[in-house]
Design an enzyme around this catalytic site. Structure first.
Site, PDB file in Angstrom:
ATOM      1  N   ASN A  77       0.800  -1.216   0.000  1.00 13.14           N
ATOM      2  CA  ASN A  77       0.000   0.000   0.000  1.00 13.14           C
ATOM      3  C   ASN A  77       0.837   1.273   0.000  1.00 13.14           C
ATOM      4  OD1 ASN A  77      -2.416   1.806   0.797  1.00 13.14           O
ATOM      5  ND2 ASN A  77      -1.015   2.018   2.540  1.00 13.14           N
ATOM      6  N   TYR A 142       2.683  10.544 -11.097  1.00 13.05           N
ATOM      7  CA  TYR A 142       1.936   9.662 -10.195  1.00 13.05           C
ATOM      8  C   TYR A 142       1.147   8.632 -11.004  1.00 13.05           C
ATOM      9  CZ  TYR A 142      -1.484   8.215  -6.666  1.00 13.05           C
ATOM     10  OH  TYR A 142      -2.281   7.486  -5.814  1.00 13.05           O
TER      11      TYR A 142
END
Length: 232
Positions: A77, A142
């Site tokens: 994560n 990103y």
């Protein structure tokens, strides 16, 4: 009882995933980099064990996994965000994004593989983003990292399936975490209005998806969109 390792577990989505797996009785460890007070609070709330470790540091990751021992479920994560126009984004920001968001998964999967191969079973859940599926203006770097996570997930599912390891990814939509702190209420309201279910997401929405993928024995190589219908 399974042993679960969650990276980036001190806040937001990661903390919710730690809580979800701990509540169902798993032995949970989580890695975090900076947020010591938040990490200790997660430990107090869940009984999980925190390990301070930058996932971009391969040696540190190897050391962390040696201290854990066998791993059944790995939830990758840990991730960071940097926005900006591509021609204005510093090269060091680009590199750091890939070091954490992509290379961090490489380090963790590599460190977990001895346990997976020994038991001939395992589950890897990577956290991507809907922007990895469709791209986002002002978030090209990103988006590129999260697209790489999706490609890596599919490749690993093919590579590791014969060894009994399932690999899936979750692609969250707009989730109300610290990553949204830079958005004002008007922007968040606009994103909510664009979402067919009529709300933005919560970390718990992603945690529930992770629990599903951990138990779904005939599911591998899939990208589970948890975005309220924002991307269909």
């Amino acid at each position: 009882m399974s042993t679960c390792v969650v990276t980036g577990g001190s806040r937001g989505i990661g903390a919710a995933i730690v809580k979800a797996f701990a509540q169902r009785g798993d032995r949970v460890f989580f890695l975090y980099e900076k947020e010591h007070a938040a990490a200790q609070q997660v430990c107090a709330d869940t009984g999980a064990t925190a390990i301070c470790c930058d996932v971009a540091d391969g040696a540190a990751v190897e050391k962390a996994f040696r201290s854990i021992g066998n791993v059944d479920i790995l939830v990758c994560n840990a991730g960071i965000w940097r926005g900006g126009l591509i021609h204005q984004l510093p090269a060091e920001d680009w590199d750091r994004l890939f070091d954490v968001n992509v290379k961090g998964i490489y380090h963790c999967v590599k460190a977990a593989m001895p346990a997976f191969l020994q038991t001939h079973k395992g589950c890897i859940i990577n956290i991507s983003s809907m922007w990895g599926q469709v791209g986002a203006s002002y978030e090209s770097a990103y988006s590129a990292t999260k697209g790489a996570v999706i490609a890596l997930t599919k490749a690993l599912a093919k590579e590791l399936g014969p060894s009994g390891v399932r690999v899936n990814a979750i692609a969250p939509g707009v989730i109300l975490t610290d990553m949204c702190a830079g958005y004002d209420d008007e922007v968040l309201d606009g994103l909510r209005d664009e979402t067919p279910v009529g709300r933005n997401g919560s970390p718990e929405d992603i945690a529930q998806a992770a629990l599903y993928l951990a138990d779904a024995q005939f599911v591998t190589g899939q990208i589970l969109g948890v975005n309220g219908g924002f991307i269909i």
